[in-house]
Design a protein around this motif. Sequence first.
Motif, PDB file in Angstrom:
ATOM      1  N   GLY A 126       7.732  64.743  17.827  1.00  0.00           N
ATOM      2  CA  GLY A 126       6.819  65.664  17.153  1.00  0.00           C
ATOM      3  C   GLY A 126       5.838  64.891  16.285  1.00  0.00           C
ATOM      4  O   GLY A 126       5.971  63.674  16.094  1.00  0.00           O
ATOM      5  N   SER A 127       4.848  65.576  15.747  1.00  0.00           N
ATOM      6  CA  SER A 127       3.831  64.915  14.923  1.00  0.00           C
ATOM      7  C   SER A 127       4.441  64.298  13.662  1.00  0.00           C
ATOM      8  O   SER A 127       3.916  63.332  13.120  1.00  0.00           O
ATOM      9  CB  SER A 127       2.722  65.890  14.549  1.00  0.00           C
ATOM     10  N   SER A 128       5.581  64.830  13.204  1.00  0.00           N
ATOM     11  CA  SER A 128       6.248  64.279  12.016  1.00  0.00           C
ATOM     12  C   SER A 128       7.201  63.143  12.382  1.00  0.00           C
ATOM     13  O   SER A 128       7.816  62.548  11.517  1.00  0.00           O
ATOM     14  CB  SER A 128       7.040  65.382  11.320  1.00  0.00           C
ATOM     15  N   GLY A 129       7.336  62.878  13.678  1.00  0.00           N
ATOM     16  CA  GLY A 129       8.261  61.851  14.129  1.00  0.00           C
ATOM     17  C   GLY A 129       9.620  62.398  14.518  1.00  0.00           C
ATOM     18  O   GLY A 129      10.443  61.687  15.074  1.00  0.00           O
ATOM     19  N   ALA A 130       9.869  63.667  14.207  1.00  0.00           N
ATOM     20  CA  ALA A 130      11.154  64.283  14.563  1.00  0.00           C
ATOM     21  C   ALA A 130      11.266  64.411  16.083  1.00  0.00           C
ATOM     22  O   ALA A 130      10.272  64.612  16.779  1.00  0.00           O
ATOM     23  CB  ALA A 130      11.267  65.655  13.922  1.00  0.00           C
TER      24      ALA A 130
END
Length: 180
Positions: free
Chosen positions: A19-23
């Motif tokens: 995801g964009s948050s790195g998740a």
Amino acid sequence: SSDLVWRALDAVYARHFAGSSGARLGIDMFAIDTGYLTNQVYLWARGKPLVMAVKGQDGWSRAVLDRPTKQGVTYRGEKLRNAVLLWNVYIWSLKSEFYANLRKQPPRPGAEQWPLGYCHFTAGHSERFFKQLTADYLTERTRKGRTVMEWAQNGENHWHDCRIYAMAAFFRVSKRLGVE
């Protein structure tokens, strides 16, 4: 072999995306068409809680989905305990929404918001992809002396079906995801 196809689907089903948050994010719902190799699709989908076995249906005045029906019997005709759920997808409203979204224009430069439902595509798609994506069209036919509107197709429509069934899967999980 066809076994390779089912193993490849297993890999897609288990895949996680950054995801964009790195998740790391898994799939929320996976729709698979039962119109071809129906029993093999049922076998693959059985026991996978995030898989919707789907079947496209006409019905312009129907809701997108109705309650699923259990599919699966033994050779003796007894119902299986872990039968797969078959979801009828009433395609009229989804196809209408999709084609309306395809007509949406990008925002003017400096605008903050993209139009709701705007379709974004990568430049890497081929002409064949777009022909399949837009292969279905609305036409008038005469049936029993009445003029009716119905969906027809102009060539292969596999990518179109993928888009419609993805919309149905989103429709199913949207409330759980907090999207209206």
